[in-house]
Every structure is written in structure tokens, then in C-alpha cells.
Design an enzyme around this catalytic site. Sequence first.
Site, PDB file in Angstrom:
ATOM      1  N   GLY A  49      44.267-125.320 -64.777  1.00 20.39           N
ATOM      2  CA  GLY A  49      44.147-125.470 -66.221  1.00 20.39           C
ATOM      3  C   GLY A  49      45.290-124.744 -66.901  1.00 20.39           C
ATOM      4  O   GLY A  49      45.940-123.881 -66.302  1.00 20.39           O
ATOM      5  N   GLN A  54      49.561-120.469 -73.584  1.00 22.45           N
ATOM      6  CA  GLN A  54      50.256-120.074 -72.350  1.00 22.45           C
ATOM      7  C   GLN A  54      51.655-120.675 -72.245  1.00 22.45           C
ATOM      8  O   GLN A  54      52.407-120.315 -71.332  1.00 22.45           O
ATOM      9  CB  GLN A  54      49.422-120.471 -71.121  1.00 22.45           C
ATOM     10  CG  GLN A  54      48.105-119.702 -71.036  1.00 22.45           C
ATOM     11  CD  GLN A  54      47.327-120.084 -69.803  1.00 22.45           C
ATOM     12  OE1 GLN A  54      46.622-121.079 -69.788  1.00 22.45           O
ATOM     13  NE2 GLN A  54      47.478-119.282 -68.747  1.00 22.45           N
ATOM     14  N   CYS A 100      44.582-116.083 -63.567  1.00 20.13           N
ATOM     15  CA  CYS A 100      45.206-116.635 -64.775  1.00 20.13           C
ATOM     16  C   CYS A 100      46.709-116.701 -64.564  1.00 20.13           C
ATOM     17  O   CYS A 100      47.318-115.734 -64.107  1.00 20.13           O
ATOM     18  CB  CYS A 100      44.872-115.751 -65.974  1.00 20.13           C
ATOM     19  SG  CYS A 100      45.536-116.388 -67.527  1.00 20.13           S
ATOM     20  N   LEU A 101      47.283-117.846 -64.909  1.00 18.71           N
ATOM     21  CA  LEU A 101      48.724-118.018 -64.754  1.00 18.71           C
ATOM     22  C   LEU A 101      49.501-117.033 -65.630  1.00 18.71           C
ATOM     23  O   LEU A 101      50.664-116.751 -65.351  1.00 18.71           O
ATOM     24  CB  LEU A 101      49.125-119.454 -65.099  1.00 18.71           C
ATOM     25  CG  LEU A 101      48.520-120.532 -64.194  1.00 18.71           C
ATOM     26  CD1 LEU A 101      48.863-121.921 -64.729  1.00 18.71           C
ATOM     27  CD2 LEU A 101      48.995-120.380 -62.755  1.00 18.71           C
ATOM     28  N   HIS A 142      37.363-120.817 -69.379  1.00 19.51           N
ATOM     29  CA  HIS A 142      38.578-119.986 -69.255  1.00 19.51           C
ATOM     30  C   HIS A 142      39.649-120.464 -70.243  1.00 19.51           C
ATOM     31  O   HIS A 142      40.247-119.647 -70.966  1.00 19.51           O
ATOM     32  CB  HIS A 142      39.079-120.065 -67.809  1.00 19.51           C
ATOM     33  CG  HIS A 142      40.318-119.283 -67.530  1.00 19.51           C
ATOM     34  ND1 HIS A 142      40.358-118.226 -66.647  1.00 19.51           N
ATOM     35  CD2 HIS A 142      41.585-119.404 -68.010  1.00 19.51           C
ATOM     36  CE1 HIS A 142      41.587-117.725 -66.615  1.00 19.51           C
ATOM     37  NE2 HIS A 142      42.356-118.427 -67.423  1.00 19.51           N
ATOM     38  N   GLU A 143      39.870-121.775 -70.289  1.00 21.89           N
ATOM     39  CA  GLU A 143      40.921-122.307 -71.171  1.00 21.89           C
ATOM     40  C   GLU A 143      40.518-122.192 -72.640  1.00 21.89           C
ATOM     41  O   GLU A 143      41.351-121.889 -73.500  1.00 21.89           O
ATOM     42  CB  GLU A 143      41.234-123.766 -70.814  1.00 21.89           C
ATOM     43  CG  GLU A 143      41.674-123.997 -69.376  1.00 21.89           C
ATOM     44  CD  GLU A 143      42.752-123.047 -68.907  1.00 21.89           C
ATOM     45  OE1 GLU A 143      43.571-122.593 -69.724  1.00 21.89           O
ATOM     46  OE2 GLU A 143      42.766-122.719 -67.703  1.00 21.89           O
ATOM     47  N   HIS A 146      41.328-118.895 -74.012  1.00 23.69           N
ATOM     48  CA  HIS A 146      42.745-118.723 -74.362  1.00 23.69           C
ATOM     49  C   HIS A 146      43.020-119.145 -75.808  1.00 23.69           C
ATOM     50  O   HIS A 146      43.938-118.619 -76.437  1.00 23.69           O
ATOM     51  CB  HIS A 146      43.638-119.549 -73.429  1.00 23.69           C
ATOM     52  CG  HIS A 146      43.974-118.866 -72.140  1.00 23.69           C
ATOM     53  ND1 HIS A 146      44.578-117.632 -72.076  1.00 23.69           N
ATOM     54  CD2 HIS A 146      43.823-119.260 -70.846  1.00 23.69           C
ATOM     55  CE1 HIS A 146      44.777-117.293 -70.808  1.00 23.69           C
ATOM     56  NE2 HIS A 146      44.313-118.256 -70.032  1.00 23.69           N
TER      57      HIS A 146
HETATM   58 NI    NI Z   1      44.371-118.260 -67.968  1.00 24.98          NI
END
Ligand code: NI
Length: 189
Positions: A49, A54, A100-101, A142-143, A146
Site C-alpha cells: 500500500g 508518502q 511502513c515504507l 494503515h493507509e 497516513h
Molecule cells: Ni505506511
Amino acid sequence: MPARTITRLGHPVLRTAAAPLPVSDIGQPPVQDLVDDMVETMRAAHGVGLAAPQVAEGVQLFVYEVRGEEGTPDPIPLRVVINPMLVPEPGELVYDWEGCLSIPELRGLVPRHPGVRVRGLDRHGQALDYVAWGFEARIIQHEFDHLNGVVYLDRMRGMDSLTYESEFERFFADDDEDEPAGESPAAVG
Ligand code: NI
């Protein structure tokens, strides 16, 4: 489509509430290019995701996809979700691993609702209204976080499960009794 640079924790955009996208903008090239770039960026980073903050865009948009590679859960087709609203489905919170990226190399146990109802718009501005469960519901939560300046670390009940990716693979990756060994990856988005 170029992959964009992924913002990392400390970038203010990750701690700022994202703005809704005007519906009239959704069909326009800037938003369509952003969607394409985000999909490319997510795939290049091997995430499941990615939310617009991000890639330093403070708008309410996220994408997710599970491509069904070896050692991953069942595939989930690509979804593009704009201006989402989430309503949790009833049920006890479920703890599972996330990464998380924007917070590279770390994993932690995060409680999430077992299911969520998602309402929003797709990349064509068409209404979305569906219920997702399990791994997909975890990615969505999660997304969605963000878009509100929240990261998974904020959702952890404690820091004792925080682990580096290599130690996660060594000590915890096969820990889920509900799934065969090697099929318990973290949700990284
Ligand atoms: Ni993340």
C-alpha cells in the site's frame, strides 16, 4: 511513469492531515499521473500500500495491491481509494505485524479492526462502497491513518514488539499459528 521518492518519518507531510481531492480534479492529468506514479512507486518498493503523503502529496488518496508473490497472502487486486471514510466492522481488535515504507526496516505488532467498510471514490470519480476483512482491512487502516498524519507506531500498544526486518524474519515471521510457516508477512505500506 517514474517512481517517486518516498517520504520518511520526520517529513512534516507525514504528520499533517491530508486535504480532500475536489471531485472535478480527479479526472485531470495531475491526479491521474499521481495515481500512476504511486502505483509504480509502491510496486518498486515492494509495498502492499501507499498513501499520497508518502510521496509528499497532502491529498486524500491511497493505493494498495497484493500481487501474490511467493510467501505473501492471497492476491488483492489493485485499488485506488480517494477521499475515503472508514467504518469499523464489529469484532475484537486483531494484532498482526506491520511495517511502513516511510519507516524503513522496522516491524511492529499493531491492533486493527478485523474488518472495515470503505466509502470513497475510485480513480474515475465513481463511488466506492465495500467491506474488506483481514489483511486487506489492515492495509486499508494503515493507509487511511497516513491521510490523518498517523503512523503505525502510534497505534502500537507498546514498543516491546518493535523489531528490525532481519530479526523479524529470523524470530517472528513464522509465528502466526493460523497460517502455514512462511506465509505471515508484515503488511508494509
Ligand atoms: Ni505506511
